[in-house]
Design a protein around this motif. Structure first.
Motif, mmCIF file in Angstrom:
data_model
loop_
_atom_site.group_PDB
_atom_site.id
_atom_site.type_symbol
_atom_site.label_atom_id
_atom_site.label_comp_id
_atom_site.label_asym_id
_atom_site.label_seq_id
_atom_site.Cartn_x
_atom_site.Cartn_y
_atom_site.Cartn_z
ATOM 1 N N LEU A 279 -3.078 36.917 104.220
ATOM 2 C CA LEU A 279 -3.985 37.942 104.878
ATOM 3 C C LEU A 279 -4.974 37.017 105.712
ATOM 4 O O LEU A 279 -5.585 35.995 105.390
ATOM 5 N N HIS A 280 -5.436 37.759 106.734
ATOM 6 C CA HIS A 280 -6.657 36.804 107.412
ATOM 7 C C HIS A 280 -7.881 36.881 106.584
ATOM 8 O O HIS A 280 -7.953 37.927 105.820
ATOM 9 N N PRO A 281 -8.558 35.659 106.655
ATOM 10 C CA PRO A 281 -9.654 35.957 105.571
ATOM 11 C C PRO A 281 -10.491 36.791 106.179
ATOM 12 O O PRO A 281 -11.664 37.174 105.223
ATOM 13 N N ASN A 282 -10.706 37.483 107.274
ATOM 14 C CA ASN A 282 -11.727 38.568 107.550
ATOM 15 C C ASN A 282 -10.917 39.947 107.468
ATOM 16 O O ASN A 282 -11.601 40.853 107.829
ATOM 17 N N TYR A 283 -9.659 39.984 106.915
ATOM 18 C CA TYR A 283 -9.123 41.307 106.749
ATOM 19 C C TYR A 283 -10.041 42.299 105.883
ATOM 20 O O TYR A 283 -10.583 41.924 104.703
ATOM 21 N N ASP A 284 -10.079 43.464 106.345
ATOM 22 C CA ASP A 284 -10.914 44.510 105.582
ATOM 23 C C ASP A 284 -9.991 45.375 104.878
ATOM 24 O O ASP A 284 -9.117 46.133 105.393
ATOM 25 N N ASN A 285 -10.228 45.589 103.350
ATOM 26 C CA ASN A 285 -9.198 46.476 102.612
ATOM 27 C C ASN A 285 -9.522 47.749 102.921
ATOM 28 O O ASN A 285 -8.569 48.614 102.661
ATOM 29 N N ALA A 286 -10.310 48.278 103.827
ATOM 30 C CA ALA A 286 -10.367 49.594 104.492
ATOM 31 C C ALA A 286 -9.339 50.080 105.535
ATOM 32 O O ALA A 286 -9.206 50.787 106.165
ATOM 33 N N MET B 274 -8.718 42.048 111.310
ATOM 34 C CA MET B 274 -9.293 41.151 110.972
ATOM 35 C C MET B 274 -10.791 41.393 110.674
ATOM 36 O O MET B 274 -11.867 40.670 111.164
ATOM 37 N N GLY B 275 -11.012 42.420 110.257
ATOM 38 C CA GLY B 275 -12.587 43.216 110.147
ATOM 39 C C GLY B 275 -13.161 43.464 111.257
ATOM 40 O O GLY B 275 -12.382 43.699 112.298
#
Length: 530
Positions: free
Chosen positions: A219-226, A284-285
Motif C-alpha cells: 500500500l502506498h504510505p499515503n493511502y487513505d482508508n476512505a 495516495m491520499g
C-alpha cells in the motif's frame, strides 16, 4: 582609448561566458549496457563527484553521499560505472553530478539501452484493433478478439510466507516468492489468448489486501482508508515497497516475454488505473497533481526499467480517463486532475530526469456513462481544450500527442484505448443504442492512425458496477458476473473487423442519425491545430 581589436576580443569573451552560463550542467545522459553504465556529464569549472541515488531519493540528498566515481578534469566527459554492485543492479538508479557541495542539475536515470534486454522478440502485429477485457477466454476467441485486456492484482501473486511449491525470483541478491497457483492461473489465461494471436495487455493493480503485513509493503504510505474502491497507488516510496514492486515487475516481464512463450506472451503493461482520478482508482491520499505525478512517474519509470531488462520491445502505459481539460467533478482538486495538464507535467518530468518510452492507455467513455449515444456528447469538442475526450472527438488525442514536448526520440507515443464501454438500459431500445454506439466508435477508431487498439469493457454485465450494464452478455441476475444471454452488441462486435461489418452495422445508421458512414469520418487537422 580601446582599440577595435580589444573591443571585439572583449565581446567574444563575454559571449563565451554567456554561452558557458547557458550550457546545461551536471549529468547529460545515462546509457545502460550489459555490464556497465555510462554517465556523460557537462563541463564544469571544478572537480565533479558522480553520486548514485535510489529512485525515491531527492537530488539534493546527493550532497551527503559518497561518490561512485570522480571526474577531475575540466570538460565534458563520459565515465563508466560497473552496472552491478555485487548482486545489486544499478540500472534502476539515478546519477547526480556534485561539485562545490551542490548538485549540478537534476538527477538522471537511464534513457538509452544497449544490449541490456534478455529477449529481443519484435513487437507483435495485429490484424485489427478489436479488443475486449476478457472474462470468458473461449468466448473471446469465438468472437475473433485481437486484443485482450486482463487485470493483474499484485496482491494475489505475492507470497510473503512461501510454501514449498511457490515460485522463487532472485533479484539484487535476495529471493522473492510468488504463489504458484495464482501465477499458473494467470499463465493459462495469457497463454490461451496469446496462442490465438491476441495482443495481451496487463492492467497492473494493487487492492488493499486482507493481509496487513502485505499492506505494510505494497500500500502506498499515503493511502487513505476512505478510498472508495480500495485501489492504492503502488508503493515505490519506501525501500521495501520498491524492492517488492521491482520484483513483481521483473517476474512478470521475464515470464511473459520469453521467446518460446511457454507461459504465454504479454507485451503491454498498464501501470494502475485512471490515475488522473487517483482518489478513486489509484489512491495516495489527498495530494496535488504535481506531487502525484512525481510519485507516479517514479513508479512508471521503474516499471519500464524492469521491462527493458527482459524485453526490448514491450511497452509501458500510463492510464487516463476521459476528463481532459477539466477534472472529474466527483472529486476536488486534491482527488482528481484533468488528463491534459497531468500528462503534460508527467512528460516534463520524464524529459527532465531522462526520457523513456512511456505510452498512453486512454478511456474515452461517453460523457454520461449511463447514456451510450456518445455522438450527442456536448462536452466533447474538436479542440485541444475540450472538457472531455470521448469517441465523438477522439481524433483530438492522437493529434495532441504529436506535440514536440510529448515525442520520444522524435517519435509519437502509442495510444491504446484500454477500457471503455457503452451502457444498455434493460429494454430493447437501450440495447439497440449500445450496439449502435459500438458501431459508431469502432468505425472511427479503425480509421485513426496512432491508436492501436479499442479494448471494450465489459464482456458480461457486472452486478457491482454502480448499475451500469456494459457487457456484450446479459448476466444471470442471481449472480454478479455469470453470463446469461447475448445482447445485440455481441454480433456487431463479432463482425466488426470482418468483411460482413457493413451489413452488420447498417441498422446503426438511422439510430445515429446519418445516412452514410462517411459522415463520421475522423476529422482532419491542418497545421497541427484543430
Amino acid at each position: 582609448m580601446y582599440s577595435i581589436r580589444s573591443i571585439v576580443a572583449a565581446i567574444v569573451l563575454l559571449c563565451s561566458f554567456a554561452a558557458f552560463a547557458q550550457q546545461p550542467e551536471g549529468v547529460l545522459k545515462v546509457v545502460a549496457k550489459k555490464d556497465k553504465i555510462e554517465v556523460t556529464v557537462a563541463r564544469a569549472p571544478s572537480p565533479i563527484r558522480i553520486v548514485e541515488l535510489q529512485p525515491y531519493e531527492a537530488t539534493q540528498s546527493a550532497v551527503e553521499k559518497n561518490a561512485v566515481t570522480e571526474i577531475k578534469k575540466n570538460g565534458r566527459k563520459t565515465v563508466s560505472i560497473p552496472r552491478f554492485d555485487g548482486k545489486r543492479d544499478r540500472i534502476y538508479s539515478a546519477f547526480v553530478a556534485v561539485s562545490d557541495n551542490r548538485p549540478l542539475g537534476a538527477k538522471h536515470f537511464v534513457e538509452e539501452w544497449k544490449g541490456v534486454s534478455q529477449f529481443t522478440e519484435p513487437y507483435p502485429k495485429s490484424k485489427s484493433k478489436k479488443g475486449l477485457q476478457v472474462q470468458m477466454v473461449d468466448d473471446a476467441i469465438a468472437l475473433g478478439t485481437k486484443h485482450a485486456g486482463l487485470n493483474l492484482n499484485f496482491g494475489t501473486i505475492i507470497s510473503l510466507k512461501p510454501e514449498s511449491n511457490d515460485i522463487a525470483w532472485e533479484m539484487d541478491g535476495r529471493t522473492f516468492y510468488f504463489r504458484r497457483g495464482a501465477v499458473e492461473q494467470t499463465d493459462q489465461r495469457i497463454k490461451t489468448l496469446s496462442d490465438d494471436g491476441m495482443i495481451v495487455s496487463l492492467i497492473l493493480l494493487y487492492y488493499k489486501n486482507p493481509d496487513p503485513e502485505l499492506n505494510k509493503i505494497m500500500l502506498h504510505p499515503n493511502y487513505d482508508n476512505a478510498a472508495p474502491n480500495h485501489l492504492s497507488a503502488f508503493n515505490t516510496k519506501t525501500p521495501e515497497g520498491l524492492a517488492w514492486y521491482k520484483a513483481c515487475m521483473e517476474f512478470i516481464a521475464h515470464r511473459y516475454s520469453q521467446p518460446d512463450e511457454r507461459y504465454g506472451r504479454a507485451v503491454n503493461f498498464i501501470v494502475g488505473n485512471e490515475v488522473n482520478s487517483h482518489w478513486f482508482w489509484a489512491n495516495m491520499g489527498r495530494v496535488s497533481m504535481e506531487d502525484f505525478a512525481r510519485d507516479y512517474a517514479r513508479t512508471t519509470r521503474v516499471s519500464h526499467t524492469a521491462l527493458r531488462k527482459f524485453s526490448s520491445t514491450g511497452r509501458v502505459f500510463i492510464s487516463l480517463e476521459h476528463h481532459w481539460a477539466e477534472r472529474y467533478p466527483g472529486g476536488d482538486a486534491m482527488q482528481a486532475f484533468p488528463s491534459k495538464p497531468f500528462m503534460d507535467f508527467f512528460g516534463m518530468l520524464s524529459k527532465t530526469y531522462g526520457d523513456f518510452d512511456w505510452h498512453v492507455a486512454f478511456h474515452p467513455y461517453p460523457e454520461n456513462l449511463f447514456e451510450s449515444r456518445t455522438w450527442n456528447d456536448k462536452s466533447a469538442l474538436m479542440s485541444f481544450d475540450s472538457p472531455r475526450i470521448t469517441f465523438k472527438n477522439i481524433e483530438v488525442l492522437p493529434e495532441y500527442m504529436k506535440r514536440r514536448e510529448l515525442l520520444h526520440n522524435g517519435k509519437q507515443r502509442r495510444i491504446i484505448l484500454s477500457e471503455q464501454g457503452f451502457h444498455s438500459n434493460e429494454n430493447e431500445e437501450g440495447e439497440l443504442w449500445q450496439a449502435a454506439a459500438y458501431c459508431y466508435a469502432y468505425y472511427k477508431i479503425d480509421r485513426i492512425d496512432g491508436i492501436d487498439s479499442f479494448i471494450l469493457h465489459r464482456h458480461v454485465d457486472h452486478g457491482r458496477e454502480g448499475g451500469l450494464n456494459l457487457g456484450l452478455w446479459r448476466r444471470n441476475k442471481e449472480t454478479i458476473t455469470e453470463p446469461s444471454t447475448k445482447k445485440p452488441s455481441y454480433e456487431v462486435f463479432r463482425k466488426a473487423d470482418t468483411p460482413e461489418w457493413e451489413k452488420a452495422f447498417e441498422f446503426a445508421l438511422p439510430v445515429i442519425g446519418i445516412k452514410s458512414w462517411k459522415e463520421i469520418e475522423p476529422k482532419k487537422f491542418k497545421g497541427g491545430t484543430p
